[in-house]
Design a protein around this motif. Structure first.
Motif, mmCIF file in Angstrom:
data_model
loop_
_atom_site.group_PDB
_atom_site.id
_atom_site.type_symbol
_atom_site.label_atom_id
_atom_site.label_comp_id
_atom_site.label_asym_id
_atom_site.label_seq_id
_atom_site.Cartn_x
_atom_site.Cartn_y
_atom_site.Cartn_z
ATOM 1 N N VAL A 55 4.357 -32.265 -52.498
ATOM 2 C CA VAL A 55 5.345 -33.019 -51.726
ATOM 3 C C VAL A 55 5.864 -32.125 -50.608
ATOM 4 O O VAL A 55 6.091 -30.925 -50.804
ATOM 5 C CB VAL A 55 6.509 -33.491 -52.626
ATOM 6 C CG1 VAL A 55 7.602 -34.156 -51.794
ATOM 7 C CG2 VAL A 55 5.997 -34.440 -53.710
ATOM 8 N N VAL A 56 6.038 -32.715 -49.429
ATOM 9 C CA VAL A 56 6.556 -32.003 -48.258
ATOM 10 C C VAL A 56 7.845 -32.671 -47.808
ATOM 11 O O VAL A 56 7.877 -33.895 -47.620
ATOM 12 C CB VAL A 56 5.528 -32.008 -47.105
ATOM 13 C CG1 VAL A 56 6.139 -31.423 -45.834
ATOM 14 C CG2 VAL A 56 4.271 -31.250 -47.492
ATOM 15 N N GLU A 57 8.896 -31.879 -47.643
ATOM 16 C CA GLU A 57 10.136 -32.391 -47.054
ATOM 17 C C GLU A 57 10.343 -31.730 -45.705
ATOM 18 O O GLU A 57 10.358 -30.501 -45.590
ATOM 19 C CB GLU A 57 11.349 -32.123 -47.936
ATOM 20 C CG GLU A 57 12.628 -32.652 -47.292
ATOM 21 C CD GLU A 57 13.885 -32.410 -48.102
ATOM 22 O OE1 GLU A 57 14.896 -33.068 -47.810
ATOM 23 O OE2 GLU A 57 13.863 -31.556 -49.014
ATOM 24 N N ILE A 58 10.538 -32.545 -44.685
ATOM 25 C CA ILE A 58 10.794 -32.076 -43.326
ATOM 26 C C ILE A 58 12.278 -32.305 -43.028
ATOM 27 O O ILE A 58 12.734 -33.450 -42.970
ATOM 28 C CB ILE A 58 9.917 -32.835 -42.315
ATOM 29 C CG1 ILE A 58 8.442 -32.532 -42.556
ATOM 30 C CG2 ILE A 58 10.320 -32.488 -40.885
ATOM 31 C CD1 ILE A 58 7.501 -33.417 -41.765
ATOM 32 N N GLY A 59 13.019 -31.231 -42.850
ATOM 33 C CA GLY A 59 14.449 -31.327 -42.622
ATOM 34 C C GLY A 59 15.203 -31.155 -43.926
ATOM 35 O O GLY A 59 15.406 -32.109 -44.676
ATOM 36 N N VAL A 60 15.609 -29.940 -44.236
ATOM 37 C CA VAL A 60 16.196 -29.633 -45.547
ATOM 38 C C VAL A 60 17.717 -29.574 -45.483
ATOM 39 O O VAL A 60 18.393 -29.939 -46.435
ATOM 40 C CB VAL A 60 15.637 -28.301 -46.087
ATOM 41 C CG1 VAL A 60 16.101 -28.063 -47.517
ATOM 42 C CG2 VAL A 60 14.113 -28.280 -46.026
ATOM 43 N N PHE A 61 18.268 -29.073 -44.375
ATOM 44 C CA PHE A 61 19.707 -28.906 -44.174
ATOM 45 C C PHE A 61 20.289 -28.087 -45.325
ATOM 46 O O PHE A 61 19.847 -26.973 -45.570
ATOM 47 C CB PHE A 61 20.387 -30.265 -43.990
ATOM 48 C CG PHE A 61 21.841 -30.194 -43.603
ATOM 49 C CD1 PHE A 61 22.274 -29.327 -42.617
ATOM 50 C CD2 PHE A 61 22.789 -30.973 -44.241
ATOM 51 C CE1 PHE A 61 23.611 -29.245 -42.253
ATOM 52 C CE2 PHE A 61 24.128 -30.911 -43.893
ATOM 53 C CZ PHE A 61 24.538 -30.050 -42.902
ATOM 54 N N GLU A 62 21.238 -28.641 -46.092
ATOM 55 C CA GLU A 62 21.847 -27.875 -47.176
ATOM 56 C C GLU A 62 21.159 -28.076 -48.523
ATOM 57 O O GLU A 62 21.554 -27.468 -49.518
ATOM 58 C CB GLU A 62 23.328 -28.220 -47.298
ATOM 59 C CG GLU A 62 24.147 -27.737 -46.114
ATOM 60 C CD GLU A 62 25.635 -28.012 -46.242
ATOM 61 O OE1 GLU A 62 26.407 -27.443 -45.438
ATOM 62 O OE2 GLU A 62 26.037 -28.788 -47.145
ATOM 63 N N GLY A 63 20.149 -28.931 -48.577
ATOM 64 C CA GLY A 63 19.328 -29.022 -49.779
ATOM 65 C C GLY A 63 19.594 -30.189 -50.704
ATOM 66 O O GLY A 63 19.035 -30.236 -51.803
ATOM 67 N N SER A 64 20.400 -31.179 -50.295
ATOM 68 C CA SER A 64 20.718 -32.268 -51.227
ATOM 69 C C SER A 64 19.487 -33.088 -51.599
ATOM 70 O O SER A 64 19.293 -33.433 -52.777
ATOM 71 C CB SER A 64 21.804 -33.179 -50.647
ATOM 72 O OG SER A 64 21.399 -33.778 -49.434
ATOM 73 N N SER A 65 18.629 -33.396 -50.638
ATOM 74 C CA SER A 65 17.413 -34.150 -50.950
ATOM 75 C C SER A 65 16.398 -33.283 -51.693
ATOM 76 O O SER A 65 15.672 -33.768 -52.568
ATOM 77 C CB SER A 65 16.776 -34.713 -49.673
ATOM 78 O OG SER A 65 17.642 -35.625 -49.040
ATOM 79 N N ALA A 66 16.361 -31.995 -51.357
ATOM 80 C CA ALA A 66 15.464 -31.086 -52.071
ATOM 81 C C ALA A 66 15.820 -31.034 -53.550
ATOM 82 O O ALA A 66 14.928 -30.936 -54.409
ATOM 83 C CB ALA A 66 15.523 -29.693 -51.454
ATOM 84 N N LEU A 67 17.110 -31.118 -53.878
ATOM 85 C CA LEU A 67 17.513 -31.125 -55.284
ATOM 86 C C LEU A 67 17.020 -32.380 -55.994
ATOM 87 O O LEU A 67 16.612 -32.319 -57.166
ATOM 88 C CB LEU A 67 19.040 -31.023 -55.396
ATOM 89 C CG LEU A 67 19.673 -29.731 -54.893
ATOM 90 C CD1 LEU A 67 21.181 -29.754 -55.128
ATOM 91 C CD2 LEU A 67 19.053 -28.511 -55.564
ATOM 92 N N VAL A 68 17.037 -33.510 -55.305
ATOM 93 C CA VAL A 68 16.486 -34.742 -55.878
ATOM 94 C C VAL A 68 15.006 -34.559 -56.189
ATOM 95 O O VAL A 68 14.524 -34.938 -57.270
ATOM 96 C CB VAL A 68 16.692 -35.927 -54.910
ATOM 97 C CG1 VAL A 68 15.961 -37.182 -55.405
ATOM 98 C CG2 VAL A 68 18.171 -36.230 -54.725
#
Length: 213
Positions: A55-68
């Motif tokens: 899975v690739v996430e583009i745009g992490v910012f503070e990580g809220s979606s990365a934690l999901v």
């Protein structure tokens, strides 16, 4: 352990929105990352990532979606997080907002879950040099129309048949993701498969001999 909400609410705005102080508190675990998605969008993101290998996430910012994503993915999966941690166009974040790569890396590092690979770079540059097959790409970086289209062009060729590309903020009037999604889809070989809140998900049609993940 984050500070109680009651304590955080009493923090003066000048301190709460100070980027340096916020990065220090975020990295230390005293405050949670800003939530950039609705509960419905988070549930859809988790559904897309569950059981996937890459899975690739583009745009992490503070990580809220990365934690999901970390909570949804298996320990033997690979999560690639891409963010230059700078807003080149002025479309990526509200005015005055920003994030620290080191603080966000600490947030995600505390989550556990899959193998995490960091790319502190422009997503379009990473995509052009990419050589692996990807199951899910979550596009939530620079929201200018040109950058969103560049992300699409750089990344969609790497998505396996039956995989997914998710665009965040793709139903918000005036934003690049909305313009690109409206311009592109329906697109030959691709179809919109899911929507939740402002998230729109598209997938390439699987071929008859496409193996299941």
């Amino acid at each position: 352990m984050p500070l109680p909400k009651a304590v955080r609410r009493r923090t003066p705005d000048a301190m709460r929105h100070n980027r340096r102080l916020r990065a220090l508190a975020l990295g230390a675990g005293l405050i949670p990352p800003r939530t950039m998605h609705s509960p419905e969008e988070a549930a859809l993101l988790a559904e897309l990532a569950s059981g996937q290998r890459t899975v690739v996430e583009i745009g992490v910012f503070e990580g809220s979606s990365a934690l999901v994503l970390c909570r949804a993915m298996n320990a033997d999966a690979d999560l690639h997080l891409i963010d230059p941690f700078m807003d080149e166009s002025g479309w990526a974040l509200p005015a005055g907002w920003g994030a620290s790569a080191k603080a966000t890396q600490r947030v995600v590092g505390r989550a556990g879950g899959p193998r995490v690979h960091w790319h502190v770079a422009r997503s379009q540059d990473v995509g052009r040099d990419w050589s692996e097959t990807v199951d899910v790409v979550f596009i939530d970086g620079d929201h200018s129309p040109d950058a969103v289209r560049e992300d699409w062009e750089a990344w969609h060729p790497h998505v396996r048949p039956g995989g997914f590309v998710a665009f965040h903020d793709a139903r918000e009037p005036g934003l690049g993701p909305t313009q690109v999604v409206n311009d592109l889809f329906p697109l030959a070989g691709w179809e919109v498969t899911h929507e939740a809140g402002n998230m729109v998900v598209v997938s390439p049609h699987p071929t008859p001999d496409t193996p299941h993940p």
